[in-house]
Design a protein around this motif. Sequence first.
Motif, PDB file in Angstrom:
ATOM      1  N   LEU A 198       0.789  -1.234   0.000  1.00  0.00           N
ATOM      2  CA  LEU A 198       0.000   0.000   0.000  1.00  0.00           C
ATOM      3  C   LEU A 198       0.819   1.281   0.000  1.00  0.00           C
ATOM      4  CD1 LEU A 198      -2.950  -1.038   2.342  1.00  0.00           C
ATOM      5  CD2 LEU A 198      -2.719  -1.267  -0.147  1.00  0.00           C
ATOM      6  N   THR A 199       1.877   1.371   0.803  1.00  0.00           N
ATOM      7  CA  THR A 199       2.640   2.626   0.816  1.00  0.00           C
ATOM      8  C   THR A 199       3.386   2.836  -0.495  1.00  0.00           C
ATOM      9  OG1 THR A 199       4.359   1.428   2.051  1.00  0.00           O
ATOM     10  CG2 THR A 199       2.908   2.895   3.305  1.00  0.00           C
ATOM     11  N   ALA A 200       3.872   1.750  -1.101  1.00  0.00           N
ATOM     12  CA  ALA A 200       4.571   1.896  -2.383  1.00  0.00           C
ATOM     13  C   ALA A 200       3.641   2.472  -3.440  1.00  0.00           C
ATOM     14  CB  ALA A 200       5.120   0.540  -2.832  1.00  0.00           C
ATOM     15  N   LEU A 201       2.405   2.004  -3.461  1.00  0.00           N
ATOM     16  CA  LEU A 201       1.448   2.508  -4.444  1.00  0.00           C
ATOM     17  C   LEU A 201       1.109   3.972  -4.179  1.00  0.00           C
ATOM     18  CD1 LEU A 201      -0.900  -0.607  -4.658  1.00  0.00           C
ATOM     19  CD2 LEU A 201       0.665   0.234  -6.427  1.00  0.00           C
ATOM     20  N   ARG A 202       1.054   4.362  -2.933  1.00  0.00           N
ATOM     21  CA  ARG A 202       0.712   5.760  -2.624  1.00  0.00           C
ATOM     22  C   ARG A 202       1.839   6.721  -2.979  1.00  0.00           C
ATOM     23  NH1 ARG A 202      -0.890   9.987  -3.064  1.00  0.00           N
ATOM     24  NH2 ARG A 202      -1.883  11.365  -1.516  1.00  0.00           N
ATOM     25  N   ILE A 203       3.077   6.350  -2.667  1.00  0.00           N
ATOM     26  CA  ILE A 203       4.168   7.285  -2.930  1.00  0.00           C
ATOM     27  C   ILE A 203       4.453   7.426  -4.413  1.00  0.00           C
ATOM     28  CG2 ILE A 203       5.234   6.888  -0.663  1.00  0.00           C
ATOM     29  CD1 ILE A 203       7.429   5.291  -2.252  1.00  0.00           C
ATOM     30  N   ALA A 204       3.989   6.466  -5.231  1.00  0.00           N
ATOM     31  CA  ALA A 204       4.193   6.584  -6.677  1.00  0.00           C
ATOM     32  C   ALA A 204       3.493   7.824  -7.209  1.00  0.00           C
ATOM     33  CB  ALA A 204       3.682   5.333  -7.382  1.00  0.00           C
ATOM     34  N   GLN A 205       2.275   8.074  -6.749  1.00  0.00           N
ATOM     35  CA  GLN A 205       1.552   9.273  -7.176  1.00  0.00           C
ATOM     36  C   GLN A 205       2.258  10.534  -6.692  1.00  0.00           C
ATOM     37  OE1 GLN A 205      -1.117   9.637  -9.198  1.00  0.00           O
ATOM     38  NE2 GLN A 205      -0.834  11.849  -8.991  1.00  0.00           N
ATOM     39  N   LEU A 206       2.785  10.484  -5.468  1.00  0.00           N
ATOM     40  CA  LEU A 206       3.510  11.645  -4.940  1.00  0.00           C
ATOM     41  C   LEU A 206       4.788  11.895  -5.740  1.00  0.00           C
ATOM     42  CD1 LEU A 206       3.123  11.035  -1.091  1.00  0.00           C
ATOM     43  CD2 LEU A 206       1.727  12.496  -2.584  1.00  0.00           C
ATOM     44  N   ALA A 207       5.434  10.835  -6.189  1.00  0.00           N
ATOM     45  CA  ALA A 207       6.625  10.995  -7.027  1.00  0.00           C
ATOM     46  C   ALA A 207       6.280  11.705  -8.327  1.00  0.00           C
ATOM     47  CB  ALA A 207       7.249   9.630  -7.307  1.00  0.00           C
ATOM     48  N   HIS A 208       5.161  11.303  -8.914  1.00  0.00           N
ATOM     49  CA  HIS A 208       4.717  11.935 -10.162  1.00  0.00           C
ATOM     50  C   HIS A 208       4.393  13.408  -9.927  1.00  0.00           C
ATOM     51  CE1 HIS A 208       3.163  11.986 -14.226  1.00  0.00           C
ATOM     52  NE2 HIS A 208       2.005  12.473 -13.796  1.00  0.00           N
ATOM     53  N   GLU A 209       3.713  13.700  -8.823  1.00  0.00           N
ATOM     54  CA  GLU A 209       3.384  15.087  -8.501  1.00  0.00           C
ATOM     55  C   GLU A 209       4.632  15.926  -8.262  1.00  0.00           C
ATOM     56  OE1 GLU A 209       0.691  15.182  -5.209  1.00  0.00           O
ATOM     57  OE2 GLU A 209      -0.754  13.826  -6.161  1.00  0.00           O
ATOM     58  N   ALA A 210       5.684  15.289  -7.744  1.00  0.00           N
ATOM     59  CA  ALA A 210       6.926  16.023  -7.480  1.00  0.00           C
ATOM     60  C   ALA A 210       7.684  16.366  -8.745  1.00  0.00           C
ATOM     61  CB  ALA A 210       7.815  15.199  -6.553  1.00  0.00           C
ATOM     62  N   GLY A 211       7.366  15.665  -9.854  1.00  0.00           N
ATOM     63  CA  GLY A 211       8.025  15.970 -11.113  1.00  0.00           C
ATOM     64  C   GLY A 211       8.886  14.860 -11.668  1.00  0.00           C
ATOM     65  N   ILE A 212       8.868  13.686 -11.056  1.00  0.00           N
ATOM     66  CA  ILE A 212       9.589  12.553 -11.644  1.00  0.00           C
ATOM     67  C   ILE A 212       8.853  12.143 -12.914  1.00  0.00           C
ATOM     68  CG2 ILE A 212      10.220  10.121 -11.330  1.00  0.00           C
ATOM     69  CD1 ILE A 212      10.784  10.705  -8.437  1.00  0.00           C
ATOM     70  N   PRO A 213       9.516  12.128 -14.053  1.00  0.00           N
ATOM     71  CA  PRO A 213       8.835  11.915 -15.336  1.00  0.00           C
ATOM     72  C   PRO A 213       8.152  10.553 -15.421  1.00  0.00           C
ATOM     73  CG  PRO A 213      11.044  12.805 -15.676  1.00  0.00           C
ATOM     74  CD  PRO A 213      10.964  12.417 -14.239  1.00  0.00           C
TER      75      PRO A 213
END
Length: 497
Positions: A198-213
């Motif tokens: 669950l945490t891995a799936l959540r931080i993926a969206q945060l990574a995208h929002e931060a600007g990771i392509p």
Amino acid sequence: MKQKTLAYWQHKAVTLSIEGRAFIDGEYRSASTSASFDCRSPTDGGLLTKVVDCRAPEVELAVQAARRAFDAGSWSGLNPRERKAILLRWATLMRQHQEELALLETLDVGKPIADTTTVDVPGAIYCIEWFAEAIDKVSGEVVPADQHVIGLVTREPVGVVAAIVPWNFPLLMASWKFAPALAAGNSVVLKPSEKSPLTALRIAQLAHEAGIPAGVFNVLPGVGETGRLLALHRDVDCVTFTGSTKVGKMIMQYAGQSNLKRVWLELGGKSPNIVLADCPDLERAARSAAGAIFYNMGEMCSAGSRLLVHRAIKDELIDKLVVAARGYRPGNPLDPATSMGAIVDGAQLARVLDYIEAGRTEAKLLHGGAQMLRESGGYYIEPTVFEVATPDARIAREEIFGPVLSVMTFDTVDEAVRLANDSDYGLAAAVWTANLSTAHDVARRLRAGTVWVNCYEEGGDMNFPFGGYKQSGNGRDKSLHALEKYTELKSTLIRLR
């Protein structure tokens, strides 16, 4: 983070939104086959959500996206300072969602909320920040050469990194993999355990929002087949794994059967904690020995699961140890007062209980040994201590991954070192002594990747490399040495005349 009440966390749990889809190429996706598995909380056995079970189509999509992003240079081609800035934004977003991430971790794997809010989530954020800050300070070399030649040694990202991570510290140990891999410029496909996605799936969206392509950071939940497909994939350049020695050996075989990809393994342990007769503080040694095996419900590869005690102080230390063990009474993980949570699932509970039953026949039970809180529907075991007469006992040789401690007696320092090193593993060890020379001598003789003196599990600092000898694996997580796993060395020679 200010400590909240049980009622506060229970309310947040009821209102929590949980994502169960894979994250591929910058967006959440359902599995093409509609395959899924139940994600249940070990706290009470309740269903949290259904999570997609990624199969070959999802693996192919994620690896292709990671390769495409790498070849395009959308991340690998950035100046290290630019990668640093984006990673720091990601860490900031995670800090802003720290309570949510801590709650997801507690519900998913049964960790006490007091630990996820102070250790697991802050530790993962710190890891990302540490490698972000380090990456623009790592330089190459100018090599001494003939006068007509300039010789350069540089590091380049290895390419597509598959990170297969365990369930005991889902977010923290994942960060030990993806943070240095991303900082170095690689694309990552993260495969969390099916027990803790669950945490891995959540931080993926945060990574995208931060600007990771898109394509640079992908998350594929799934069972063992997902990891096997990644380890066999010919377009994956490196696989990094934390988990059991048995699975680690299989991953090495898969790499050999495919493209001979780099393989980095952090595997099991049966770590010795040696208390010599001149231990400077038996009270502290007993408390530390209890924490070394009962913290995180004993679900730690570096757990001090073998306590080796000099005969002259054995009885006194055991008395103090049992008192310390009583402080780890299992309870509701959402209660901030709880120091010991739930075993991750029913299968692991059964495994630990089987070892306890074996221990009853081959050793002397000193404390614990019972399943607790059955009425909750969750999976709880009280701290368990055995006095073991022979090092050949199963509970003294095999990794249990639960709150079960084997206490053994020795008479000389040489015997203690021999017992400590008599293991297939070599992840961690400790020695307690008031003599500085003895401390240095024993630490040098212990075949382990980390040795603590007069403490255990100290040093959460990222500057210390973590990994083991023998069948505890290869390579190191944490520290600048971790970057070596995710980069290739290149020699460039330029003829001037």
